[in-house]
Design a protein around this motif. Structure first.
Motif, mmCIF file in Angstrom:
data_model
loop_
_atom_site.group_PDB
_atom_site.id
_atom_site.type_symbol
_atom_site.label_atom_id
_atom_site.label_comp_id
_atom_site.label_asym_id
_atom_site.label_seq_id
_atom_site.Cartn_x
_atom_site.Cartn_y
_atom_site.Cartn_z
ATOM 1 N N SER A 64 10.085 -8.570 -10.932
ATOM 2 C CA SER A 64 9.463 -7.242 -10.946
ATOM 3 C C SER A 64 8.004 -7.329 -11.389
ATOM 4 O O SER A 64 7.139 -6.645 -10.835
ATOM 5 C CB SER A 64 10.235 -6.284 -11.870
ATOM 6 O OG SER A 64 11.482 -5.931 -11.303
ATOM 7 N N ARG A 67 6.024 -8.501 -8.429
ATOM 8 C CA ARG A 67 5.781 -7.446 -7.428
ATOM 9 C C ARG A 67 4.719 -6.460 -7.906
ATOM 10 O O ARG A 67 3.827 -6.079 -7.146
ATOM 11 C CB ARG A 67 7.088 -6.726 -7.113
ATOM 12 C CG ARG A 67 8.132 -7.611 -6.446
ATOM 13 C CD ARG A 67 9.386 -6.841 -6.066
ATOM 14 N NE ARG A 67 10.409 -7.758 -5.575
ATOM 15 C CZ ARG A 67 11.473 -8.142 -6.277
ATOM 16 N NH1 ARG A 67 11.672 -7.646 -7.501
ATOM 17 N NH2 ARG A 67 12.335 -8.996 -5.782
ATOM 18 N N ILE A 112 8.687 4.856 0.866
ATOM 19 C CA ILE A 112 9.673 3.822 0.528
ATOM 20 C C ILE A 112 10.643 3.619 1.689
ATOM 21 O O ILE A 112 10.953 2.481 2.058
ATOM 22 C CB ILE A 112 10.449 4.206 -0.755
ATOM 23 C CG1 ILE A 112 9.507 4.180 -1.969
ATOM 24 C CG2 ILE A 112 11.611 3.234 -0.988
ATOM 25 C CD1 ILE A 112 10.148 4.653 -3.264
ATOM 26 N N PRO A 125 8.707 -3.174 -2.253
ATOM 27 C CA PRO A 125 8.105 -2.661 -3.494
ATOM 28 C C PRO A 125 6.634 -3.042 -3.648
ATOM 29 O O PRO A 125 5.844 -2.266 -4.200
ATOM 30 C CB PRO A 125 8.962 -3.304 -4.590
ATOM 31 C CG PRO A 125 10.274 -3.584 -3.945
ATOM 32 C CD PRO A 125 9.920 -3.971 -2.540
ATOM 33 N N CYS A 129 3.727 -0.291 -4.080
ATOM 34 C CA CYS A 129 2.839 -0.360 -5.240
ATOM 35 C C CYS A 129 1.378 -0.333 -4.799
ATOM 36 O O CYS A 129 0.561 0.431 -5.347
ATOM 37 C CB CYS A 129 3.133 -1.625 -6.049
ATOM 38 S SG CYS A 129 2.106 -1.821 -7.531
ATOM 39 N N THR A 194 6.926 0.886 -8.179
ATOM 40 C CA THR A 194 7.580 -0.377 -7.818
ATOM 41 C C THR A 194 9.056 -0.352 -8.179
ATOM 42 O O THR A 194 9.912 -0.742 -7.371
ATOM 43 C CB THR A 194 6.891 -1.566 -8.519
ATOM 44 O OG1 THR A 194 5.516 -1.604 -8.150
ATOM 45 C CG2 THR A 194 7.551 -2.884 -8.136
ATOM 46 N N ALA A 197 10.871 1.878 -5.819
ATOM 47 C CA ALA A 197 11.099 1.200 -4.536
ATOM 48 C C ALA A 197 12.213 0.167 -4.654
ATOM 49 O O ALA A 197 13.015 -0.015 -3.715
ATOM 50 C CB ALA A 197 9.801 0.540 -4.067
ATOM 51 N N GLU A 198 12.290 -0.502 -5.793
ATOM 52 C CA GLU A 198 13.348 -1.498 -6.008
ATOM 53 C C GLU A 198 14.728 -0.838 -6.055
ATOM 54 O O GLU A 198 15.717 -1.434 -5.627
ATOM 55 C CB GLU A 198 13.099 -2.267 -7.306
ATOM 56 C CG GLU A 198 11.936 -3.251 -7.235
ATOM 57 C CD GLU A 198 11.666 -3.930 -8.567
ATOM 58 O OE1 GLU A 198 10.980 -4.971 -8.574
ATOM 59 O OE2 GLU A 198 12.141 -3.431 -9.611
ATOM 60 N N SER A 206 15.671 -7.708 -9.541
ATOM 61 C CA SER A 206 14.725 -6.608 -9.751
ATOM 62 C C SER A 206 15.242 -5.691 -10.848
ATOM 63 O O SER A 206 16.451 -5.547 -11.038
ATOM 64 C CB SER A 206 14.519 -5.807 -8.464
ATOM 65 O OG SER A 206 15.709 -5.125 -8.111
#
Length: 254
Positions: A64, A67, A112, A125, A129, A194, A197-198, A206
C-alpha cells in the motif's frame, strides 16, 4: 534544556489529547453496548497487536505504501511541471482547466470502476491516487505561478534576465509554499483514495483488501485496527515530509 522541555510538553499534550479521545471512544462503546457496532478500545488495540504478528500485515502495508508513493510522487512531479506551464501560458490553462474541473467534480467511485476495467487490480489504486492528487497539485501550482510579482517580471525583462534565471530566482520562490501545501494535501488525499480503490480492486496484498475482508467476516475490531493503521501511516508520512522540507529550507538559509 529549553528544547528538551518544549519536546516534553508537546509529548504530554499529544498524550493527553489521544487519551481524551480514547476515553470518549470507551464512553461511546458503553453507550452503544454492542461490539458489532462499536468495539471497545482494548479490543481494537488487542486485535491490532495480533495483526502485527502476522506477515500479511506487513506485506499489505508495504504494498500500500508503494502504491501511495508512486501515485503521489507522479502527481507532484507532473502536477508541478504542467501546472507551471499552465500558469505561464494562458492557452494551456484554458485547455486543461475543464479537465481538472471534471476530475474534481466526478465521484471517486466512478473513476475506480473505470480503472478496474482499464488496469489490473494492483495498478488501479496507483492510477486513482495519481488522478485524484494531480488536480490538487496542478491548481496550487497555477496559483503559485500567478501570484508572482509582475513588477519583478518587468524588471527582469528590462535587464534582459534569462528565462532560466527568471524561473529560478522569481517563479520558484513564489511557487514553493503553494507546492509544499499541495504536496501535503496530496499525501493525505493519496492515502484515502488509494485505500478506497484497494477495497474495490482487492489486490492480493493491500490495506484496503484487508478492510474489505474484515467487513465481510464481521471482524469489526480488525476493521478499526486497519483504519487506525491507515491514520498512523498517513500521519507519519506527513510529519516526515514536513521535517524534510524544514530541513532543506534550514540548510538553504545557511
Amino acid at each position: 534544556m529549553m528544547d528538551s522541555t518544549i519536546k516534553n510538553n508537546r509529548f504530554m499534550k499529544t498524550f493527553l489529547i489521544i487519551s481524551f479521545w480514547i476515553i470518549v471512544w470507551q464512553i461511546g462503546h458503553i453507550i452503544v453496548g454492542r461490539d458489532l457496532y462499536l468495539p471497545a478500545p482494548f479490543q481494537v488495540f488487542k486485535r491490532l497487536g495480533e495483526l502485527t504478528s502476522e506477515p500479511i500485515f506487513w506485506h499489505s502495508i508495504a504494498f500500500s505504501i508503494y502504491r501511495v508513493g508512486i501515485g503521489v510522487i507522479l502527481s507532484i512531479i507532473l502536477g508541478a511541471i504542467i501546472g507551471t506551464i499552465s500558469g505561464m501560458y494562458e492557452i494551456v490553462f484554458e485547455i486543461l482547466n475543464p479537465a481538472m474541473v471534471a476530475i474534481k467534480s466526478t465521484p471517486v467511485m466512478s473513476f475506480i470502476i473505470l480503472a478496474l476495467i482499464w488496469f489490473s487490480s494492483s495498478n488501479s489504486p496507483i492510477f486513482i491516487c495519481f488522478l485524484m492528487c494531480f488536480p490538487l497539485v496542478w491548481t496550487n501550482t497555477v496559483q503559485g505561478i500567478r501570484s508572482v510579482d509582475e513588477k519583478l517580471l518587468e524588471m527582469a525583462k528590462i535587464y534582459s534576465v534569462s528565462k532560466k534565471q527568471i524561473i529560478k530566482r522569481i517563479y520558484l520562490p513564489s511557487l514553493k509554499p503553494y507546492l509544499i501545501a499541495s504536496s501535503l494535501g496530496a499525501l493525505g488525499l493519496g492515502w484515502k483514495v488509494t485505500v478506497a480503490a484497494e477495497v474495490l480492486s482487492n489486490p492480493r496484498y493491500s490495506i484496503g483488501g484487508n478492510l474489505y475482508a474484515s467487513k465481510a467476516y464481521l471482524d469489526v475490531p480488525a476493521l478499526f485496527a486497519w483504519t487506525i493503521t491507515v491514520i498512523v501511516l498517513s500521519f507519519i508520512f506527513e510529519v516526515a515530509f514536513v521535517k524534510m522540507v524544514n530541513k532543506k529550507i534550514g540548510s538553504a538559509k545557511r
